[in-house]
Design an enzyme around this catalytic site. Structure first.
Site, PDB file in Angstrom:
ATOM      1  N   GLU A  95      23.194  41.159  38.032  1.00 28.42           N
ATOM      2  CA  GLU A  95      23.692  42.489  38.408  1.00 28.42           C
ATOM      3  C   GLU A  95      23.097  42.977  39.724  1.00 28.42           C
ATOM      4  OE1 GLU A  95      22.899  45.287  35.255  1.00 28.42           O
ATOM      5  OE2 GLU A  95      20.958  44.420  34.810  1.00 28.42           O
TER       6      GLU A  95
ATOM      7  N   CYS B 118      29.589  41.944  31.068  1.00 29.18           N
ATOM      8  CA  CYS B 118      29.439  43.064  30.143  1.00 29.18           C
ATOM      9  C   CYS B 118      29.492  44.413  30.848  1.00 29.18           C
ATOM     10  CB  CYS B 118      28.172  42.924  29.307  1.00 29.18           C
ATOM     11  SG  CYS B 118      26.677  42.882  30.297  1.00 29.18           S
TER      12      CYS B 118
ATOM     13  N   TYR C 208      33.379  34.457  28.368  1.00 32.36           N
ATOM     14  CA  TYR C 208      33.775  35.628  27.579  1.00 32.36           C
ATOM     15  C   TYR C 208      33.711  36.907  28.403  1.00 32.36           C
ATOM     16  CZ  TYR C 208      28.805  36.818  27.094  1.00 32.36           C
ATOM     17  OH  TYR C 208      27.516  37.171  27.354  1.00 32.36           O
TER      18      TYR C 208
ATOM     19  N   LYS D  76      69.193  50.268  38.299  1.00 28.44           N
ATOM     20  CA  LYS D  76      70.453  50.866  37.848  1.00 28.44           C
ATOM     21  C   LYS D  76      71.637  50.055  38.362  1.00 28.44           C
ATOM     22  CE  LYS D  76      70.823  55.442  38.007  1.00 28.44           C
ATOM     23  NZ  LYS D  76      71.260  56.265  36.874  1.00 28.44           N
TER      24      LYS D  76
ATOM     25  N   ARG E  28      22.706  47.682  24.261  1.00 26.26           N
ATOM     26  CA  ARG E  28      21.790  48.394  25.168  1.00 26.26           C
ATOM     27  C   ARG E  28      20.716  49.038  24.314  1.00 26.26           C
ATOM     28  NH1 ARG E  28      26.997  49.828  27.955  1.00 26.26           N
ATOM     29  NH2 ARG E  28      26.761  49.350  30.163  1.00 26.26           N
TER      30      ARG E  28
ATOM     31  N   ARG F 105      73.609  58.442  43.161  1.00 27.13           N
ATOM     32  CA  ARG F 105      72.334  58.438  42.434  1.00 27.13           C
ATOM     33  C   ARG F 105      71.382  57.413  43.021  1.00 27.13           C
ATOM     34  NH1 ARG F 105      73.590  60.240  36.814  1.00 27.13           N
ATOM     35  NH2 ARG F 105      75.846  60.487  36.773  1.00 27.13           N
TER      36      ARG F 105
ATOM     37  N   MET G 247      63.604  60.843  41.804  1.00 24.37           N
ATOM     38  CA  MET G 247      64.413  60.923  43.021  1.00 24.37           C
ATOM     39  C   MET G 247      65.715  61.666  42.724  1.00 24.37           C
ATOM     40  SD  MET G 247      63.569  57.246  44.613  1.00 24.37           S
ATOM     41  CE  MET G 247      63.922  56.469  43.100  1.00 24.37           C
TER      42      MET G 247
ATOM     43  N   SER H 213      25.086  36.947  32.137  1.00 24.18           N
ATOM     44  CA  SER H 213      26.107  37.948  31.839  1.00 24.18           C
ATOM     45  C   SER H 213      26.169  38.882  33.049  1.00 24.18           C
ATOM     46  CB  SER H 213      25.745  38.721  30.574  1.00 24.18           C
ATOM     47  OG  SER H 213      26.725  39.705  30.343  1.00 24.18           O
TER      48      SER H 213
ATOM     49  N   GLY I 137      63.595  60.531  36.887  1.00 21.64           N
ATOM     50  CA  GLY I 137      63.645  61.905  37.396  1.00 21.64           C
ATOM     51  C   GLY I 137      62.929  62.129  38.711  1.00 21.64           C
TER      52      GLY I 137
ATOM     53  N   GLY J 247      26.500  41.985  35.029  1.00 17.68           N
ATOM     54  CA  GLY J 247      26.450  43.443  34.878  1.00 17.68           C
ATOM     55  C   GLY J 247      27.145  44.019  36.087  1.00 17.68           C
ATOM     56  N   THR J 248      28.458  44.082  35.982  1.00 17.65           N
ATOM     57  CA  THR J 248      29.230  44.445  37.180  1.00 17.65           C
ATOM     58  C   THR J 248      29.147  45.934  37.512  1.00 17.65           C
ATOM     59  OG1 THR J 248      31.107  44.320  35.701  1.00 17.65           O
ATOM     60  CG2 THR J 248      30.850  42.524  37.285  1.00 17.65           C
ATOM     61  N   ASN J 249      28.593  46.730  36.601  1.00 17.40           N
ATOM     62  CA  ASN J 249      28.387  48.141  36.973  1.00 17.40           C
ATOM     63  C   ASN J 249      27.318  48.210  38.057  1.00 17.40           C
ATOM     64  OD1 ASN J 249      30.059  48.658  34.804  1.00 17.40           O
ATOM     65  ND2 ASN J 249      28.377  49.073  33.399  1.00 17.40           N
ATOM     66  N   ASP J 250      26.173  47.586  37.769  1.00 17.42           N
ATOM     67  CA  ASP J 250      25.112  47.591  38.777  1.00 17.42           C
ATOM     68  C   ASP J 250      25.475  46.707  39.965  1.00 17.42           C
ATOM     69  OD1 ASP J 250      22.979  49.346  38.091  1.00 17.42           O
ATOM     70  OD2 ASP J 250      22.688  48.124  36.295  1.00 17.42           O
TER      71      ASP J 250
ATOM     72  N   ARG K 134      19.837  43.252  24.898  1.00 15.26           N
ATOM     73  CA  ARG K 134      19.214  43.383  26.218  1.00 15.26           C
ATOM     74  C   ARG K 134      17.887  44.116  26.095  1.00 15.26           C
ATOM     75  NH1 ARG K 134      22.297  46.678  30.694  1.00 15.26           N
ATOM     76  NH2 ARG K 134      21.502  48.449  29.516  1.00 15.26           N
TER      77      ARG K 134
ATOM     78  N   ARG L 141      69.061  49.895  30.857  1.00 16.32           N
ATOM     79  CA  ARG L 141      67.779  49.373  31.369  1.00 16.32           C
ATOM     80  C   ARG L 141      66.912  49.039  30.170  1.00 16.32           C
ATOM     81  NH1 ARG L 141      65.793  55.195  33.731  1.00 16.32           N
ATOM     82  NH2 ARG L 141      65.813  56.254  31.756  1.00 16.32           N
TER      83      ARG L 141
ATOM     84  N   HIS M 279      62.456  65.002  29.856  1.00 12.82           N
ATOM     85  CA  HIS M 279      61.498  64.492  30.842  1.00 12.82           C
ATOM     86  C   HIS M 279      60.107  64.330  30.220  1.00 12.82           C
ATOM     87  CE1 HIS M 279      58.563  65.095  34.133  1.00 12.82           C
ATOM     88  NE2 HIS M 279      59.382  64.285  34.770  1.00 12.82           N
TER      89      HIS M 279
HETATM   90  C1  PEP Z   1      25.996  46.700  34.211  1.00 12.04           C
HETATM   91  O1  PEP Z   1      25.211  47.043  35.086  1.00 12.04           O
HETATM   92  O2  PEP Z   1      27.121  46.275  34.456  1.00 12.04           O
HETATM   93  C2  PEP Z   1      25.599  46.780  32.804  1.00 12.04           C
HETATM   94  C3  PEP Z   1      26.383  46.309  31.864  1.00 12.04           C
HETATM   95  O3  PEP Z   1      24.457  47.432  32.518  1.00 12.04           O
HETATM   96  P1  PEP Z   1      24.282  49.033  32.516  1.00 12.04           P
HETATM   97  O4  PEP Z   1      25.628  49.625  32.661  1.00 12.04           O
HETATM   98  O5  PEP Z   1      23.624  49.353  31.228  1.00 12.04           O
HETATM   99  O6  PEP Z   1      23.398  49.228  33.703  1.00 12.04           O
HETATM  100 MG    MG Z   2      23.107  47.241  34.561  1.00 16.57          MG
END
Ligand code: PEP
Ligand code: MG
Length: 880
Positions: free
Chosen positions: A747, A833, A853, A25, A564, A94, A105, A766, A103, A768-771, A620, A342, A458
């Site tokens: 993974e 993935c 990718y 401001k 999957r 202000r 503060m 690839s 809104g 598998g960042t979840n596992d 897979r 702004r 708001h």
């Molecule tokens: C993972 O583990 O990141 C993955 C893509 O496989 P899933 O989620 O099916 O275990």
């Molecule tokens: Mg997995």
């Protein structure tokens, strides 16, 4: 270093690029001064003092002198005197942080009024009603903000006193009270202050001013401000500046007005002024939604010169900042003042339209246009709309405050919304009007509906910022929180009933309306095309069906990064065959069940290959945590027993013997294909048979077979050998060959540690960042939800690591695996993935780590394309 910066006349002490010190401001006010746009004179106290003040409760020694000197400049510029008895100067105080926190503060208006100056103001303005109304607002705001006065149970005692006087006088609106009524109200308010605090309301304007400055600095630490920062990732140590500005009044009669405007339409992006104004009113009446404002076009008719000033100022500012502006203005007795400018918050649609238009207008280049549309923001555009053919039970129509459509159960309290959303329920928060205290409930809701307030209320502003559907100012709605109902046109809707909102048209619909997918063309396609030119990362999708594949291609996916295969078996009779396979006692039994599954699977692959028209498709091999498929209900067990021609007890026994304590770390991934090679054989057969069939139709196919949950290179070798064997058999059978790759998921931490060995066998990786997140943290994907939110809320972890990649830990393993993998195999293709493939911050990490990718769910594909462009731009061009 200076702590106080004057603005409003001549050349300001500050500039637009000093937001760190002046806040948004303050920087805007300084820059407007420098551009010659009329701004009421005032000064900004540096945001750098905020945290210092909060921690030490002290100001630097010379601050008082600096403020005095700045006030003297304001007095000179206005010809008024702060606390003066002839022509008193009144000011507002202000907040204003570097990043806007609407809104969140505090603000205090009309500082400088006391019994004497109020009298003078009444005389000079020839409007005692206005003078005493301003005075009572000061005592009320001051009592609330500076002293934190509340009645029992958090009641607003000032509001209660106001209602009481209105009742006594038979006045419907505040405006119906006389000057004497208001004068009496001031006395009542002051008595409240004295009673609650044991000391009187300060008459000395300087004492008022310092109390207000301190309160604004302290308001940085209120719960709502802290919550807002957490959700919007605003650093806690930024602090707010304090702006002290000459009061100008939009409630000085019919030649006075106040309003807010955007230089282009913030919902659609259409060029031309868009906004609202109110004659004879004060700014907070508009923002708080207490009175319903008029569209800005009306101002052109009612106040042509002031409208022309507004138009000119908005155009100057837009050209100067090369971006859409959101301004607040006041007209005092025909004289126009800008109070704030702004960068305007806008919907995704408006962001697209304004960015593309501004490239055409030569204001910005393509890179800047891409940079201005936030990846998460375009998510809004991809969301469903109400099916135009659906039959709807329309309750009423409000303002189309933030687009998209949403279906949810009615809740009336923010806390309820949070509690029910935590249970996975979809809720819509219905309020008379929202305030900053409702913020957490708005975050938890699918959408927001309010009975009062305009397009800049708001609810509207906050919902647009969050990209959440909102219908505001549905006037026919009577919200009764007491009975947890709302009434509209003679009908009553209770808490828990389903409603549907259409934030693009303002419709409020009873029941669950059918929603349909949006169509994406025009500016969306243009901007995404520019993003594609800029990005380096390729974007694939995670999709398991031809329908997913089709949708993802429409969103611009360049291949499938994860199919999957177990997901293909969730539906209909397939799950039965899958269960048969899982509980089979021997290989023969498994082969029988697999033989039933093979044709279904082949058909799905054919459909996907056709849709993808030669783009790579990563399939897979089976990777189910078995419990997802085991029958648990008695009925399902009985049905399985019938199919298998064994007793229900036998089925129960088998199910029990297959139950795992940690299914996520159990008999899944390649462990299945190794112990039951017939599964890998069946799947490979289906993949290659489908590929040959589609190739025979004259299409190109690029199957990539992916082996899950590999921890040791021998596991991979075992599976790769099997896949190649089956491929050769099928090619012989069908009399044709197709190009294919066999690779693996990375993974498990061990796979990352020995990625060089693995890369000597795998043709691609690839992540598998979840596992990988689960196993690196030792956190169960199934159960972590019980305590992760607590961790994030209490700052133990900066983010949920299943949503945003933990760069410091999991990311290290990713980097190591990329380096080791490429050392062994320099042209190794590498992707991701896991869910992180669709998260903008994780995508930035993937770009920097040199992945080829990312792969994400179909709806995230445009988000990923844009995020990939953003990180590429950032790298090339760090100064923008
Ligand atoms: C993972 O583990 O990141 C993955 C893509 O496989 P899933 O989620 O099916 O275990
Ligand atoms: Mg997995």
């Amino acid at each position: 270093m200076a702590n106080v910066y004057f603005f409003g006349e001549g050349k300001a002490d500050g500039r637009a690029d000093m937001k760190d010190v002046l806040g948004g401001k303050g920087a805007g006010l300084a820059e407007m001064t420098n551009l010659g746009i009329p701004v009421p004179p005032g000064f900004t106290i540096s945001a750098k003092l905020c945290i210092q003040y909060i921690t030490t409760q002290r100001f630097p020694d010379d601050l008082r002198n600096e403020v005095k000197a700045a006030m003297a400049r304001v007095e000179k510029a206005t010809g008024k005197k702060f606390g003066g008895s002839e022509n008193p100067l009144l000011v507002s105080v202000r907040s204003g942080a570097k990043l806007s926190m609407p809104g969140m503060m505090d603000t205090i208006l009309n500082l400088g009024l006391n019994d004497q100056t109020a009298e003078v103001l009444a005389r000079l303005s020839k409007n005692p009603r206005f003078a005493y109304d301003s005075y009572r607002r000061l005592v009320q705001m001051y009592g609330d903000v500076v002293y934190g006065i509340e009645g029992p149970g958090g009641r607003d005692v000032f509001d209660d006193a106001l209602s009481e006087v209105k009742k006594q006088r038979g006045a419907k609106r505040d405006i119906d009270l006389s000057a004497d009524d208001l004068k009496q109200l001031v006395a009542t308010f002051k008595a409240i202050v004295r009673k609650q605090l044991g000391h009187p309301f300060p008459d000395d304007p300087w004492e008022q001013l310092w109390g207000a400055i301190e309160a604004v600095f302290k308001s940085w630490q209120t719960k709502r401000a802290m919550d807002y920062r957490r959700v919007n990732r605003i650093p806690d140590d930024m602090g707010t500046a304090v702006n002290v500005m000459t009061m100008v009044y939009g409630n000085m009669g019919d030649d006075s007005a106040t309003g807010v405007a955007f230089s282009r339409n913030p919902s659609t992006g259409e060029p031309g002024l868009f906004g609202e104004f109110l004659t004879n009113a004060q700014g907070e009446d508009v923002v708080a939604g207490i009175r319903d404002p008029e569209p800005i076009a009306q101002m052109k008719k009612e106040m042509p010169p002031a409208y022309a000033s507004l138009e000119r100022a908005a155009a100057t500012l837009e050209k100067h900042f090369r971006d859409m502006q959101d301004v607040e203005f006041t007209i005092e007795r025909g004289k126009f003042y800008m109070l704030q400018t702004r960068t305007g918050k806008r919907t995704a649609q408006a962001a697209l339209r304004t960015s593309v238009d501004m490239v055409k207008e030569g204001l910005i280049d393509k890179k800047e246009a891409v940079r201005r549309v936030q990846p998460d923001q375009i998510n809004q555009m991809l969301h469903p709309m109400i099916d135009p053919k659906a039959k709807l039970d329309l309750l009423t129509t409000g303002l189309p405050a933030s687009p998209g459509a949403a279906v949810g159960q009615v809740v009336f309290e923010a806390d309820d919304a949070v509690a029910r959303a935590a249970k996975g329920e979809h809720v819509i928060l219905v309020r008379r009007e929202t305030s900053a205290d409702d913020f957490h409930g708005m975050v938890a809701s699918q959408a927001i509906l309010t009975a009062r307030g305009g397009m800049t209320s708001h609810a509207a502003v906050v919902a647009r910022g969050m990209g959440k559907c909102c219908v505001a100012g549905a006037k026919e709605l009577e919200v009764d929180e007491g009975t947890q109902t709302f009434h509209v046109n003679g009908r009553t809707v209770k808490a828990g009933e389903w409603i549907t909102l259409d934030g693009s048209t303002g419709r409020v619909i009873l029941g669950k309306a059918r929603l349909v997918e949006p169509e994406l063309g025009g500016e969306f396609a243009t901007l995404m095309g520019w993003a594609d030119e800029l990005r380096k990362l390729r974007v694939r999708t995670n999709g398991d069906t031809p329908v997913d594949a089709k949708r993802a291609r429409a969103f611009g996916a360049e291949g499938i990064g994860l199919c999957r295969t177990e997901h293909m078996f969730f539906e209909g009779d397939r799950i039965q065959a899958m269960r048969e396979m899982i509980v089979a006692r021997d290989q023969d039994g498994r082969r029988r069940a697999l033989a039933k599954l093979e044709p279904m699977q082949r058909e799905d692959f054919v459909g996907i290959f056709r849709e993808m028209e030669g783009l790579p498709v990563t399939i897979r091999l089976l990777d189910p945590p078995l419990h997802e498929f085991l029958p648990h209900e008695t009925e399902d067990m009985a049905e399985l027993a019938r199919t298998l021609k064994i007793s229900a007890d036998d089925v129960r026994h088998i199910v029990e013997s297959l139950t795992e304590a940690n299914p996520m770390l159990g008999h899944r991934g390649c462990r299945l294909g190794i112990t039951y090679p017939e599964i890998t054989e069946m799947q490979s057969h289906a993949i290659f048979a489908a590929a040959c069939q589609v190739a025979a139709e004259g299409n190109v196919v690029h199957p990539e077979v992916m082996v899950p949950l590999v921890g040791h290179v021998e596991e991979l070798k075992h599976q790769v050998k099997l896949v190649h064997q089956v491929a050769e058999e099928v090619f012989k059978e069908r009399g044709r060959r197709v190009e294919y790759l066999v690779g693996t998921m990375i993974e498990l931490p061990r796979a990352a540690l020995v990625a060089d060995e693995i890369a000597s066998v795998a043709q691609f990786f690839s992540f598998g960042t979840n596992d990988l997140t689960q196993t690196t943290f030792g956190l169960s994907r199934d159960d972590a939800g019980r305590f992760l939110p607590f961790y994030v809320e209490h700052g133990i972890l900066p983010d949920d690591p299943f949503q945003t990649l933990d760069v410091g830990g999991v990311g290290k393993l990713v980097e190591m695996a990329v380096q080791l993998g490429r050392k062994a195999s320099p042209s190794l293709k590498i992707g991701i993935c896991g869910e992180h493939g669709g998260d903008p911050r994780s995508i930035a990490f993937c770009h920097k780590t040199g992945l080829n990718y990312v792969s994400c769910s179909p709806f995230r594909v445009p988000v990923a394309r844009l995020a990939a462009a953003h990180v590429a731009i950032g790298e090339k061009d760090r100064d923008i």
